[in-house]
Structure formats: C-alpha cells, structure tokens
Motif scaffolding. Sequence first.
Motif, short mmCIF file in Angstrom:
data_model
loop_
_atom_site.label_atom_id
_atom_site.label_comp_id
_atom_site.label_asym_id
_atom_site.label_seq_id
_atom_site.Cartn_x
_atom_site.Cartn_y
_atom_site.Cartn_z
N ALA A 19 12.38 -1.05 -12.52
CA ALA A 19 11.88 -0.97 -11.14
C ALA A 19 10.61 -1.79 -10.95
N GLN A 20 9.91 -2.11 -12.04
CA GLN A 20 8.69 -2.92 -12.04
C GLN A 20 7.64 -2.43 -11.01
N PRO A 21 7.26 -1.16 -11.05
CA PRO A 21 6.20 -0.71 -10.14
C PRO A 21 4.89 -1.42 -10.47
N GLN A 22 4.12 -1.75 -9.45
CA GLN A 22 2.89 -2.51 -9.63
C GLN A 22 1.63 -1.66 -9.46
N HIS A 23 1.72 -0.62 -8.63
CA HIS A 23 0.54 0.20 -8.32
C HIS A 23 0.87 1.65 -8.63
N MET A 24 0.22 2.18 -9.68
CA MET A 24 0.59 3.50 -10.18
C MET A 24 -0.65 4.36 -10.41
N LEU A 25 -0.46 5.65 -10.26
CA LEU A 25 -1.51 6.64 -10.52
C LEU A 25 -0.95 7.68 -11.47
N TYR A 26 -1.70 7.99 -12.53
CA TYR A 26 -1.32 9.03 -13.48
C TYR A 26 -2.41 10.09 -13.48
N VAL A 27 -2.04 11.35 -13.32
CA VAL A 27 -3.01 12.45 -13.36
C VAL A 27 -2.49 13.52 -14.31
N HIS A 28 -3.34 13.89 -15.25
CA HIS A 28 -3.02 14.89 -16.27
C HIS A 28 -3.86 16.13 -15.99
N ALA A 29 -3.20 17.28 -15.87
CA ALA A 29 -3.90 18.54 -15.63
C ALA A 29 -3.61 19.49 -16.78
N GLY A 30 -4.65 19.82 -17.51
CA GLY A 30 -4.51 20.73 -18.64
C GLY A 30 -5.80 21.51 -18.80
N VAL A 31 -6.36 21.48 -20.01
CA VAL A 31 -7.67 22.10 -20.22
C VAL A 31 -8.68 21.49 -19.27
N GLY A 32 -8.62 20.18 -19.10
CA GLY A 32 -9.41 19.46 -18.12
C GLY A 32 -8.49 18.58 -17.30
N LEU A 33 -9.08 17.70 -16.53
CA LEU A 33 -8.32 16.77 -15.69
C LEU A 33 -8.62 15.35 -16.13
N ARG A 34 -7.58 14.54 -16.19
CA ARG A 34 -7.73 13.14 -16.58
C ARG A 34 -6.87 12.28 -15.67
N SER A 35 -7.27 11.03 -15.49
CA SER A 35 -6.49 10.16 -14.63
C SER A 35 -6.56 8.72 -15.11
#
Length: 403
Positions: free
Chosen positions: A210-226
């Motif tokens: 699909a070749q996405p160009q603009h992406m956001l990753y958010v991890h929610a666990g003990v803390g939050l990361r992106s």
Amino acid sequence: MKYNRHMMTNYRTTPKNQIYHRIEIGGIASKAELLDSSGLTSSTLSRLLDEMLEQRLLTVSGRGQSSGGRKPILYSLNASYGYMFGLEISRFYSALGLFDMQMNPMSFTRWRMDEAMTPPVFAAHVAATIRTLLKDHQLEASQVLGIGIGAVGPLDREAGRILKPLHYPAPGWHDLPICTLIGEHCGLPAYLDNGANTALLGERWAMRRAQPQHMLYVHAGVGLRSAMMSHGQLVHGSIDREGAIGQMIIQLGGPRLQESGNYGALEAFASIQALEKQARLQARMGRSHLTSAYLVGPDEITFDLLMRALAQEDAAVRELFLQAAACFGIGLANLINIFHPEQVILGGTLVNAWEPFYTSSIETAIHNTYHYPDYRPSFSKGELREDAVATGAALMVRELALH
C-alpha cells in the motif's frame, strides 16, 4: 562494508535501494517493470542490476511471459545475502528475532524482564541465544550484518546509549552504552533506536504494497510512546523523547502521574499506571469493592486484577477503562489534527487488553478530528503487533547494508 553503529535510520533514497524496494513489493520484477517505476534510463538500470547481481543482493528467478520477443529475466531479492537480528528491549519482556534479507522471521524468542535481568545478565542471555540460533540454522557469525535494537527511551541514538528509562525491574539500565555492551558480548555491530520508531518501521514494511507515506504509531502500556513517519521517513527531533506524548496536557491543573511529569498530562489518565493509581485511590476512599471481592489491600490492586474484574464484567472497572479510553482518544485527536497521518497504528498492552478500550478511543479520536469526514485516517492494531519492534529493528540493519 564499514558499519557506524550510530548511523541514523533516515536515509536518502538512492537508485539502487529504489530498485531493491520495488522488487520487494512485488516479490519479483522484470527490467521493463523496473524501468516504468524507477525513471532510470535503460543503460543505467542494466548497469545497476548487473552490479546488484554481482554483489548478490539480487538473484535471477527465471523468466517471465513473452510478449513476442525473448522472455524477460525476472529478478528477486537474494534472501541469503545476509542475516539480521532484531532485539526489542522493554520493561516487562524482551524479544529477539533472526531474519533473512527478505525479512522472513527464521526464529523468534521472548523472555521476561525481572529483577535479575541486569544489563550484564541481559547481554549474556542475548549472546547465548544468538549462538544457539546460529547453530540451529547452520549460520556463521560472519553472515550476520548486525543487531538492531529497539528500546524504551529516552535514548541517545548517536551515542548508542539508553539514558534514564523508568520502571525497569532490574537496576543498571540508566546511562547504559547498550550498543557497546551488546556488540562486545555478541561480536556483532549494534544499532539503536527507540522501540516506537522501530515498531513503525516494521509496520510500514508489513504494509509495503500500500506504500503509506504518513503514519502515526502510538503505544499505550505502562507509559505512552509514539512515533511519526512523513513521506516514508521517520520524524526525529533534536532529542529522543518517544514518551513525550505522555506529557501532552489534556486537563489544565489536572493530576500528574510522576513527580517530574506535567500536571494534567495524558499519561495521568490513559496508561496502566494511571488505571492502577485511580483504582487504588477509589479503594482507599471506600468507593470500590475490589478489596473485599478479591481480598486485597488498596496497594495490591494491579492491572492483572483489573483485567480479572473486567472478565467478570465489573461495571465500575469497565467505566474506569472507558474513561481512560476517552482521554486516550483526545490525545490521539490532538496528534492527528497536527500531523494528519494516513494510517494510525495503535499498540501496547492497554490497547490490546480489552477491545472496547481500542474501539472507544478510536470513536473519541474520530469525533474530535478536524475536517472529518472529508479527512479520514485509517486505524488499526497493525500487521505485526507484538513482533513489530524487533522486526523494525532488523529492518534498520538491512537499510544500513543497502547504503
């Protein structure tokens, strides 16, 4: 090739890696197909293909269908050109994967991070595991291009150091030259980035067609990361603070989770620690039945206990999670309204623990997304999920090999 263990994970695209990635998308490709997509002249493309065959980056996979003349040569990636290890370092568990050049996961192993897992013990465990995996697959260390590391931050990527991470169960993880430590124990070059970045690299690779160009990753666990990606490249700031999303203020004058954190920050409302803290506070105030139902004191209320209560369809705990999901959705909407990604990938223990948390947070994010419905980002838990960090870390090594 000489490796600099502190090289960045953003690269200028070269004709050679354009060809490589174009072949990867389809699995095989002919010269005519590569000409259409590369914009190169026929002579330049022929020269580069010959070089890549000589270097063993590519292999000939037979011939395609003829359209009247000679059958075209089909090119594919040479899976055995080299091998990479991807290492995830997290607070609760770590993982190690062995991959070939086609990113086939040849082996994957995980282990718990407990009070005994100090850095020297950890490095010795990684080295012993690598020796076992190489023996199992009848590989020599000389065939391995390196070890990519995706770790909980904050980090100094250029220096290859883990700085001041929170909540590791074992001591010794502060100001740690992790690349040097792993490299010396394993006899292989090591490269470092934060786990959110490598997870995003892995997930984009999994969506490569699909070749996405603009992406956001958010991890929610003990803390939050992106992590963020623009035009197919990771967005790095002047310092590495993958956990900065947790300090996004969503309530002026609200509570804070850590003494060093912002008041009213997202992490105080939407993280495992926040849920535990709120449940314990309710128990101390006599507004929770968890202590009597599970015969524990307020300070013994843990995330695992909350999950048990959810499984029993506890209405109060359910409401606690839904409130956290609403706050998490507000944080997502803030990021989406600034960055406007095509793809939003959500991961982490909290996202995956209870499906209504995931769906409710997305509903809140969409409701608060500016320009919706004209602008509609896609949401998912990703393709690789818990394997994303280690896979992306191995990809980081492969990209270095292609430059």
